[in-house]
Design an enzyme around this catalytic site. Structure first.
Site, PDB file in Angstrom:
ATOM      1  N   TYR A 137       0.864  -1.193   0.000  1.00  0.00           N
ATOM      2  CA  TYR A 137       0.000   0.000   0.000  1.00  0.00           C
ATOM      3  C   TYR A 137       0.895   1.235   0.000  1.00  0.00           C
ATOM      4  O   TYR A 137       1.859   1.313   0.754  1.00  0.00           O
ATOM      5  CB  TYR A 137      -0.894  -0.012   1.234  1.00  0.00           C
ATOM      6  CG  TYR A 137      -1.678   1.270   1.432  1.00  0.00           C
ATOM      7  CD1 TYR A 137      -2.897   1.465   0.794  1.00  0.00           C
ATOM      8  CD2 TYR A 137      -1.187   2.282   2.261  1.00  0.00           C
ATOM      9  CE1 TYR A 137      -3.608   2.646   0.979  1.00  0.00           C
ATOM     10  CE2 TYR A 137      -1.896   3.460   2.446  1.00  0.00           C
ATOM     11  CZ  TYR A 137      -3.108   3.641   1.798  1.00  0.00           C
ATOM     12  OH  TYR A 137      -3.801   4.804   1.976  1.00  0.00           O
ATOM     13  N   HIS A 138       0.550   2.228  -0.833  1.00  0.00           N
ATOM     14  CA  HIS A 138       1.383   3.413  -1.020  1.00  0.00           C
ATOM     15  C   HIS A 138       0.895   4.560  -0.141  1.00  0.00           C
ATOM     16  O   HIS A 138      -0.200   5.080  -0.329  1.00  0.00           O
ATOM     17  CB  HIS A 138       1.338   3.832  -2.492  1.00  0.00           C
ATOM     18  CG  HIS A 138       2.499   4.657  -2.933  1.00  0.00           C
ATOM     19  ND1 HIS A 138       2.857   5.842  -2.315  1.00  0.00           N
ATOM     20  CD2 HIS A 138       3.399   4.468  -3.933  1.00  0.00           C
ATOM     21  CE1 HIS A 138       3.919   6.342  -2.933  1.00  0.00           C
ATOM     22  NE2 HIS A 138       4.269   5.536  -3.905  1.00  0.00           N
ATOM     23  N   GLY A 139       1.709   4.963   0.838  1.00  0.00           N
ATOM     24  CA  GLY A 139       1.390   6.119   1.655  1.00  0.00           C
ATOM     25  C   GLY A 139       1.612   7.401   0.889  1.00  0.00           C
ATOM     26  O   GLY A 139       2.108   7.395  -0.250  1.00  0.00           O
TER      27      GLY A 139
END
Length: 299
Positions: free
Chosen positions: A98-100
């Site tokens: 998951y990309h912050g």
């Protein structure tokens, strides 16, 4: 100026001032065994890094950057990785994460892998990142690439670790404290895993949205991104929140599964990590309290 041989305390509880200061910083930052970490860092600087630079410039550069990132992760975020044993000691694997708003967790994660397993994890980065002044050198140090699919398959077939965030910049800008996954219909990463015949390891970092926040979800900045494909949205943060990276069970290669099915299966695996380990909606103050409260329960 304090003499490091001086002592603080009374009677049998007295200790050198430097040790006393270290204990104060441990309590302040919430970092346990800070003295052990500093000793380890000193060992790396005096021995490991010197040896690395004497043999190969790039190897020395990687170890230097990894040591600095690992130190920053420990002191500022009390960074932890849960499930490191799921990363193979050798051989390929595709890590999907998951990309912050800013993927600082992945920088920390790469450093951990390099220090503790001696492996470099390649990562697919957006093309605009390579245009940031001074940043392209850092990407070269850690073997970042921007595709294409054939190159990703080649890297995995060569036995390397590779990481991809299917949400990419869009997820970084538009997702928020609700941690919604924004992958659209992307399934290229799944086809890469199928073509290379490698397992997929899902990954998620708790509180990554509380460390940095993006305003990219507003109508104006979302329109700008969709129009120019460049992240114009402002961000804020840098808060010393607690960060914990969780690795899910590997999804093994299955010759019978389609790319669409594998993409959905991987998305569900990442979502399961979010559901299990992340407070929704995320809260900056709670994440800060987790960082400095030693008895905080690990989910």
């Amino acid at each position: 100026m304090i003499d490091e041989n001086q002592t603080c305390g009374i009677g049998q509880d007295s200790m050198p001032y430097m040790t006393c200061l270290i204990h104060i910083f441990e309590d302040w930052f919430g970092v346990e065994q800070l003295e052990d970490y500093l000793n380890f860092a000193n060992y790396l600087l005096k021995n490991v890094l010197r040896e690395a630079y004497s043999h190969n410039l790039w190897d020395g550069a990687r170890k230097t950057v990894a040591t600095l990132w690992d130190g920053h992760a420990a002191v500022w975020h009390g960074y932890e990785v849960h499930g490191m044993e799921k990363i193979p000691e050798e051989g390929p694997a595709l890590i999907i994460f998951y990309h912050g708003a800013i993927p600082i967790d992945f920088y920390y994660f790469m450093a951990k892998i390099f220090i503790h397993k001696g492996r470099t994890c390649r990562v697919v980065a957006d093309h605009f990142v390579f245009k940031i002044p001074g940043f392209s050198l850092l990407l070269d140090v850690f073997c970042a690439l921007h595709g294409p699919r054939e190159k990703c398959v080649e890297i995995l077939r060569s036995g390397h670790l590779l990481a991809i965030s299917p949400g990419g910049v869009r997820e970084a800008l538009i997702s928020d404290e609700t941690y919604n996954i924004i992958w659209g219909n992307r399934k290229g990463f799944a086809q890469v895993a199928i073509d290379a015949k490698v397992p997929i390891i899902p990954m998620f970092t708790q509180n990554i949205r509380e460390g940095f926040r993006s305003l990219g979800g507003t109508r104006l900045f979302r329109w700008l991104y969709e129009k120019f494909r460049y992240p114009f949205a402002p961000m804020y943060g840098g808060f010393p929140v607690k960060l914990r990276t969780y690795l899910g069970d590997p999804i093994p290669y299955d010759p019978e599964i389609t790319a669409e099915e594998l993409a959905e299966k991987t998305k569900n695996a990442v979502q399961a990590l979010i559901d299990k380990h992340q407070r929704i909606p995320g809260n900056i103050m709670s994440a800060l309290l987790e960082r400095f409260h030693k008895n905080q329960k690990i989910n």
